[in-house]
Motif scaffolding. Structure first.
Motif, PDB file in Angstrom:
ATOM      1  N   GLN A  95      -7.227  -4.839  16.246  1.00 33.87           N
ATOM      2  CA  GLN A  95      -6.078  -5.175  15.406  1.00 33.87           C
ATOM      3  C   GLN A  95      -5.924  -4.197  14.245  1.00 33.87           C
ATOM      4  O   GLN A  95      -6.901  -3.670  13.720  1.00 33.87           O
ATOM      5  N   VAL A  97      -3.680  -4.166  10.600  1.00 38.67           N
ATOM      6  CA  VAL A  97      -2.850  -4.954   9.688  1.00 38.67           C
ATOM      7  C   VAL A  97      -1.944  -4.021   8.895  1.00 38.67           C
ATOM      8  O   VAL A  97      -2.396  -2.985   8.389  1.00 38.67           O
ATOM      9  N   LEU A 138      -7.247 -10.979   8.307  1.00 43.04           N
ATOM     10  CA  LEU A 138      -8.354 -10.188   8.827  1.00 43.04           C
ATOM     11  C   LEU A 138      -9.199 -11.021   9.775  1.00 43.04           C
ATOM     12  O   LEU A 138      -9.437 -12.207   9.546  1.00 43.04           O
ATOM     13  N   THR A 142     -10.394  -6.642  13.483  1.00 42.16           N
ATOM     14  CA  THR A 142      -9.596  -5.736  12.666  1.00 42.16           C
ATOM     15  C   THR A 142     -10.272  -4.371  12.586  1.00 42.16           C
ATOM     16  O   THR A 142     -11.417  -4.255  12.167  1.00 42.16           O
ATOM     17  N   HIS A 169     -16.083  -5.067  11.139  1.00 36.03           N
ATOM     18  CA  HIS A 169     -16.014  -5.247  12.586  1.00 36.03           C
ATOM     19  C   HIS A 169     -17.447  -5.276  13.116  1.00 36.03           C
ATOM     20  O   HIS A 169     -18.303  -4.530  12.644  1.00 36.03           O
ATOM     21  N   PRO A 175     -13.330  -2.143   8.528  1.00 39.66           N
ATOM     22  CA  PRO A 175     -12.063  -1.524   8.942  1.00 39.66           C
ATOM     23  C   PRO A 175     -11.745  -0.347   8.028  1.00 39.66           C
ATOM     24  O   PRO A 175     -12.075  -0.362   6.836  1.00 39.66           O
TER      25      PRO A 175
END
Length: 401
Positions: A95, A97, A138, A142, A169, A175
């Motif tokens: 992911q 963001v 989150l 992420t 992570h 991240p």
């Protein structure tokens, strides 16, 4: 990129001032001289257009200006962001963001590189990404937070760097924070650092409407990560016989102009800031408009001059104001930017089920009347008079729409 017709007035009346400037900065005899020098030295078949030395000089100057360790030039900001994201080697379910109130070019590369785009809300004052909202989004999948210095207002990156450290992570660690500074070259962050000095990577654009431009296209990545810099140099040059790559290089003549534009960037930005602050002074006291934050020290470069109508005038009232400004006064304006999933089918399809109501509400109130440092001072006063008169005329719609 062509202007999205849904973001500008529909009126076909002639514009004294366009919906948005066709060029963000401006060229001088210095840029013309740099171009002529490159033409002169490149006309020989023995010399040609090999770009290594001038591009390297441009990159070195950019590292100095941003206090970054590495700068890697690209043929565009979009391709630069694409390659930075490629270096994450994202797997299904990973992911990224990013703020929903954004330019579509920030979100399309995330999807193309296999990331799940997770949209977050903007701060209601700065319209930059809201750290509190990001924290709720989150997860242990992420891989990156993309922070945009939206419309020239430098975001505080420290909360996002802290969030990344606190939400690692399981396999890749914290991240990374990637910064979209396409509209903020030459800015200063709230930490007192040049835009480009913080985060894993910062992407700049030199497209024609940006604060500095290299013949209408071009880009740069700054980073403190030597391995990232090395890989980006491979990716932009057919992989340098080591991996996949393609040709995303900046040209020799673009680098020559970029060196001049970079040297003049503070001057151009100072003129833009002064003009924006003068507009704020002239518009002060209009009951029905929220003016942009007035920040000193290069923290707001006013790539666009954001106005917000009242919540009661969102949508129809805002549109009526834009149409009146265009039709009667010849003043163009633009919604810069809408929420990306509302205006782009590809992004909508890949974010199905997501919604950012605060971003939608703010976008429905937003308009950005044309602003450029080279608009004469007397015309700027006319522009502000037009905004004041048009707002007063349709103020009643802000309570009836």
């Amino acid at each position: 990129m062509p202007t999205d017709a849904t973001t500008v007035p529909r009126s076909r009346a002639p514009r004294r001032w366009p919906d948005e400037p066709a060029q963000g900065g401006w060229y001088t005899d210095a840029e013309i001289g740099a171009v002529q020098n490159v033409l002169d030295e490149s006309r020989s078949w023995r010399t040609g257009w090999r770009n290594k030395d001038l591009v390297a000089a441009f990159e070195e100057a950019f590292t100095e200006a941003t206090r970054a360790r590495h700068a890697i030039a690209f043929n565009g900001g979009g391709t630069a962001l694409e390659m930075v994201l490629k270096c994450l080697e994202m797997q299904p379910g990973d992911q990224v963001v990013s703020c929903a109130l954004n330019f579509v070019g920030t979100h399309l590369p995330v999807i193309h590189q296999g990331g799940d785009l997770v949209l977050a809300e903007p701060d209601p004052l700065t319209l930059n990404l809201d750290p509190a909202d990001v924290e709720h989004r989150l997860t242990d999948r992420t891989r990156a937070i993309v922070v945009t210095h939206w419309n020239g207002l430098a975001a505080d990156l420290r909360p996002f760097l802290d969030l990344a450290e606190r939400h690692p992570h399981p396999h890749h660690g914290p991240p990374v924070v990637i910064v979209d500074a396409a509209r903020a070259a030459g800015g200063i962050t709230p930490a007192g650092l040049p835009v480009g000095a913080e985060g894993w990577a910062t992407i700049f654009s030199f497209e024609t409407k940006k604060l500095m431009t290299t013949f209408g296209q071009g880009g740069m990545v700054t980073t403190g990560d030597a391995r990232l810099a090395e890989r980006l140099r491979r990716l932009r040059t057919y992989g340098l016989s080591q991996e996949w790559g393609t040709n995303q290089q900046l040209s020799k003549i673009q680098a020559a102009v970029g060196l001049v534009q970079l040297g003049r960037l503070d001057e151009m930005n100072a003129a833009r800031i002064a003009r924006a602050h003068e507009r704020t002074r002239l518009l002060h006291g209009i009951e029905h408009l929220t003016l942009p934050p007035e920040l000193d020290g290069g923290r707001h470069l006013y790539y666009r001059y954001n106005l917000l109508v009242p919540a009661a005038g969102a949508g129809a009232g805002r549109d009526a104001l834009m149409e009146l400004l265009a039709d009667r006064y010849g003043l163009g304006s633009i919604i810069n930017d809408p929420v990306t999933y509302t205006g782009h089918d590809y992004i909508r399809a890949h974010t199905d089920g997501q919604a950012c109501p605060r971003a939608e509400a703010l976008a429905a109130r937003l308009l950005c009347p044309c602003l450029h440092p080279q608009i004469p001072a007397d015309e700027e006063r006319e522009i502000c008079d037009a905004i004041r008169q048009a707002t007063d005329e349709i103020a009643h719609t802000f309570t009836t729409t």
